[in-house]
Scaffold this motif. Structure first.
Motif, PDB file in Angstrom:
ATOM      1  N   GLY A 285      -7.431  -7.337  -0.144  1.00 55.23           N
ATOM      2  CA  GLY A 285      -6.955  -6.045   0.314  1.00 55.23           C
ATOM      3  C   GLY A 285      -8.096  -5.132   0.715  1.00 55.23           C
ATOM      4  N   PRO A 286      -7.773  -3.946   1.211  1.00 55.08           N
ATOM      5  CA  PRO A 286      -8.796  -2.992   1.649  1.00 55.08           C
ATOM      6  C   PRO A 286      -9.585  -2.431   0.464  1.00 55.08           C
ATOM      7  CG  PRO A 286      -6.635  -1.963   1.688  1.00 55.08           C
ATOM      8  CD  PRO A 286      -6.401  -3.425   1.401  1.00 55.08           C
ATOM      9  N   ASP A 312      -0.161  -7.175  -3.373  1.00 55.73           N
ATOM     10  CA  ASP A 312       0.929  -8.148  -3.313  1.00 55.73           C
ATOM     11  C   ASP A 312       2.045  -7.819  -4.292  1.00 55.73           C
ATOM     12  OD1 ASP A 312      -0.565  -8.589  -5.553  1.00 55.73           O
ATOM     13  OD2 ASP A 312      -0.662 -10.772  -5.355  1.00 55.73           O
ATOM     14  N   MET A 313       2.095  -6.555  -4.769  1.00 55.14           N
ATOM     15  CA  MET A 313       3.145  -6.128  -5.692  1.00 55.14           C
ATOM     16  C   MET A 313       3.774  -4.853  -5.160  1.00 55.14           C
ATOM     17  SD  MET A 313       1.492  -6.918  -9.453  1.00 55.14           S
ATOM     18  CE  MET A 313       3.107  -6.832 -10.219  1.00 55.14           C
ATOM     19  N   PRO A 314       5.041  -4.569  -5.527  1.00 49.42           N
ATOM     20  CA  PRO A 314       5.726  -3.365  -5.023  1.00 49.42           C
ATOM     21  C   PRO A 314       4.932  -2.109  -5.335  1.00 49.42           C
ATOM     22  CG  PRO A 314       7.270  -4.798  -6.176  1.00 49.42           C
ATOM     23  CD  PRO A 314       5.906  -5.371  -6.415  1.00 49.42           C
ATOM     24  N   ALA A 315       4.873  -1.219  -4.355  1.00 45.25           N
ATOM     25  CA  ALA A 315       4.097   0.019  -4.517  1.00 45.25           C
ATOM     26  C   ALA A 315       4.970   1.256  -4.384  1.00 45.25           C
ATOM     27  CB  ALA A 315       2.976   0.054  -3.489  1.00 45.25           C
ATOM     28  N   ASP A 316       6.287   1.116  -4.646  1.00 51.11           N
ATOM     29  CA  ASP A 316       7.196   2.230  -4.440  1.00 51.11           C
ATOM     30  C   ASP A 316       7.462   3.033  -5.713  1.00 51.11           C
ATOM     31  OD1 ASP A 316       8.485   0.162  -5.665  1.00 51.11           O
ATOM     32  OD2 ASP A 316      10.319   0.280  -4.460  1.00 51.11           O
ATOM     33  N   GLN A 317       6.778   2.709  -6.839  1.00 51.98           N
ATOM     34  CA  GLN A 317       6.943   3.482  -8.053  1.00 51.98           C
ATOM     35  C   GLN A 317       6.242   4.827  -7.922  1.00 51.98           C
ATOM     36  OE1 GLN A 317       6.387  -0.422 -10.866  1.00 51.98           O
ATOM     37  NE2 GLN A 317       6.124   1.559 -11.831  1.00 51.98           N
ATOM     38  N   ASN A 323      -0.474   0.072 -19.028  1.00 46.01           N
ATOM     39  CA  ASN A 323      -0.564  -1.383 -18.811  1.00 46.01           C
ATOM     40  C   ASN A 323       0.215  -1.817 -17.573  1.00 46.01           C
ATOM     41  OD1 ASN A 323      -2.088  -1.729 -21.243  1.00 46.01           O
ATOM     42  ND2 ASN A 323      -0.171  -1.585 -22.401  1.00 46.01           N
ATOM     43  N   ASP A 324       0.183  -1.014 -16.542  1.00 46.56           N
ATOM     44  CA  ASP A 324       0.882  -1.313 -15.298  1.00 46.56           C
ATOM     45  C   ASP A 324       0.345  -2.624 -14.712  1.00 46.56           C
ATOM     46  OD1 ASP A 324       1.860  -1.248 -12.572  1.00 46.56           O
ATOM     47  OD2 ASP A 324       2.252   0.886 -12.895  1.00 46.56           O
ATOM     48  N   PRO A 325       1.224  -3.606 -14.464  1.00 43.32           N
ATOM     49  CA  PRO A 325       0.755  -4.908 -13.963  1.00 43.32           C
ATOM     50  C   PRO A 325       0.168  -4.839 -12.561  1.00 43.32           C
ATOM     51  CG  PRO A 325       3.156  -4.792 -13.914  1.00 43.32           C
ATOM     52  CD  PRO A 325       2.682  -3.584 -14.656  1.00 43.32           C
ATOM     53  N   ARG A 326       0.406  -3.753 -11.837  1.00 46.37           N
ATOM     54  CA  ARG A 326      -0.129  -3.638 -10.482  1.00 46.37           C
ATOM     55  C   ARG A 326      -1.629  -3.365 -10.479  1.00 46.37           C
ATOM     56  NH1 ARG A 326       3.154   1.193  -8.166  1.00 46.37           N
ATOM     57  NH2 ARG A 326       2.638   1.957 -10.252  1.00 46.37           N
ATOM     58  N   ILE A 327      -2.158  -2.869 -11.606  1.00 49.81           N
ATOM     59  CA  ILE A 327      -3.566  -2.492 -11.661  1.00 49.81           C
ATOM     60  C   ILE A 327      -4.444  -3.729 -11.876  1.00 49.81           C
ATOM     61  CG2 ILE A 327      -5.277  -1.069 -12.843  1.00 49.81           C
ATOM     62  CD1 ILE A 327      -3.030   0.765 -13.712  1.00 49.81           C
ATOM     63  N   THR A 328      -5.499  -3.849 -11.092  1.00 44.77           N
ATOM     64  CA  THR A 328      -6.427  -4.963 -11.232  1.00 44.77           C
ATOM     65  C   THR A 328      -7.327  -4.739 -12.453  1.00 44.77           C
ATOM     66  OG1 THR A 328      -8.133  -3.931  -9.872  1.00 44.77           O
ATOM     67  CG2 THR A 328      -6.470  -5.261  -8.729  1.00 44.77           C
ATOM     68  N   THR A 329      -7.997  -5.800 -12.874  1.00 45.50           N
ATOM     69  CA  THR A 329      -8.911  -5.687 -14.020  1.00 45.50           C
ATOM     70  C   THR A 329     -10.022  -4.693 -13.730  1.00 45.50           C
ATOM     71  OG1 THR A 329      -8.459  -7.998 -14.596  1.00 45.50           O
ATOM     72  CG2 THR A 329     -10.427  -6.978 -15.561  1.00 45.50           C
TER      73      THR A 329
END
Length: 440
Positions: A285-286, A312-317, A323-329
């Protein structure tokens, strides 16, 4: 509201509780400005000067000219006075413990005077400055621990209106009065809902209290003072117009924003470049995340951040959960220490944002708020910030109810918009970055 070193409306005797009336009287004297001021001048200005230039210490410390002595005494006197002013400005705000801001206040005042002497090439006694600085801090910590048992105010509540809400607030001892003839000498003040239709005998009681010199506080005033929030439901046409932020300070703050950004840009730019490269290596991603936000005076702008979420995960929240699973390490590390916010220095330079102010909301969320909350648009009366009163008081939020509380913090910031509050936020932001408080 009655911080032991802060500003108090009136010094009122408090009954003893095991210490004896004489001890309580000493504690009360310690809260008075003139006692703190005289003590600071004696111990932090006069005593170091006497020790420095006394015959007994002259052989060890060397000789000094009269001008050096004058500069040192005058400089430490100004530093002490400036430190007291700064400290009292800080502790006037809710949730501020004097013990946490004694050192920053006097570091700032003594540091400023030392810089003036340095640039003007004036001779001064370093011994006087060092000993004076240590004495000032010691004196105010002594005052703090001497009077800290009186830090929580004891307030009498006149029944009626929204008085029940006060019992839910921490930071004070509450007691509801039953009769207007009741002896309230044991309290620090009286609280009443002055907008309620109170019975005539309570109105006479309030008038008598004022004539007797006893402080009478409005419910709303006390709630704001103890919580650091302005209740949204209390905003009316009158209060809305009365909290217009200072236009002069708005312009001055813009100059400070630009100057700070220009100074910090050479330092921050390499950090942004290295962090952006790490984002590119860490996930697809960018490197940057761009989003339309609602800004100053309701104008939309594009806010820039380092990308901290997967694409690659929904971004409409609307909110970021713990512990949001969308956040990278890597993104989790960036968000904890606010590294992802650094590119917003370009938003500051452009004029879309300030270093300090209410966090800009996504356009979709801002539109929803405007439909649901009266006077929400008033939040845009100042430039949005990279950090703000809500961020250092509450942290990031993950639900509608918490977001409403955040708005109350934002309204408090706008109502009490000042350089003192901004400086307090800067100090708290440093602590927030070091501890990772409120990150999601």
């Amino acid at each position: 509201m009655t911080n032991p070193i802060g500003r108090v409306s009136r010094q009122i005797p408090i009954p003893s509780s095991g210490f004896g009336e004489r001890a309580v009287s000493i504690f009360q004297y310690g809260r008075r400005l003139r006692v703190q001021l005289v003590g600071a001048i004696i111990f932090a200005v006069c005593v170091p000067a006497v020790l420095r230039f006394a015959p007994a210490s002259s052989e060890l410390l060397g000789s000094a000219t009269a001008s050096t002595l004058q500069n040192a005494v005058l400089g430490t006197l100004i530093a002490v006075l400036a430190g007291i002013v700064l400290l009292r400005q800080f502790v006037a705000f809710p949730g501020v413990s004097a013990s946490n801001y004694i050192i920053p206040s006097f570091v700032s005042s003594y540091g400023a005077i030392a810089l003036v002497f340095f640039f003007l090439r004036l001779d001064y006694s370093r011994y006087q400055f060092i000993v004076s600085f240590a004495a000032a801090i010691t004196w105010f910590y002594f005052i703090y621990f001497l009077t800290s048992r009186l830090a929580q105010p004891r307030l009498a509540i006149i029944p009626g209106g929204e008085d029940d809400r006060l019992f839910e607030i921490e930071g004070a001892e509450w007691a509801r009065l039953k009769e207007p003839t009741e002896n309230f000498q044991q309290f620090d003040g009286v609280v009443a809902d002055l907008r309620a239709d109170l019975p005539s005998h309570w109105e006479r009681f309030i008038a008598a209290s004022v004539l007797a010199g006893w402080p009478v506080f409005h419910v709303k005033q006390v709630m704001e003072s103890l919580t650091g929030r302005v209740s949204i439901e209390h905003l009316s046409e009158n209060s809305f117009g009365s909290v217009l932020p200072s236009l002069l300070y708005l312009r001055l703050k813009r100059l400070v924003d630009c100057a700070a950004a220009a100074v910090l840009l050479p330092i921050i730019l390499p950090v942004i470049a290295l962090s952006a490269l790490m984002v590119k290596i860490d996930s697809k991603g960018p490197m940057f995340f761009l989003q339309q936000r609602m800004g100053y005076r309701g104008r939309m702008f594009t806010m820039i951040k380092l990308r901290s979420m997967r694409i690659d995960m929904p971004a409409d929240q609307l909110f970021t959960a713990a512990n949001d699973p969308r956040i990278t390490t890597l993104g989790r590390f960036f968000r904890k220490y606010r590294i992802d916010e650094l590119p917003q220095i370009f938003n500051v330079l452009k004029g879309d944002m300030s270093w300090i102010g209410p966090r800009p909301e996504a356009v979709k969320l801002a539109s929803w708020y405007e439909e649901s909350i009266p006077f929400y648009a008033y939040r845009h009366a100042v430039r949005p910030g990279i950090t703000g009163w809500a961020q250092v008081s509450q942290g990031n939020v993950a639900e509608i109810e918490a977001a409403t509380t955040k708005l109350q913090y934002d309204f408090y910031y706008i109502k009490y918009f000042s350089p003192w509050l901004d400086l307090l936020i800067v100090l708290r932001t440093i602590k927030t970055i070091l501890t990772g408080f409120g990150s999601r």
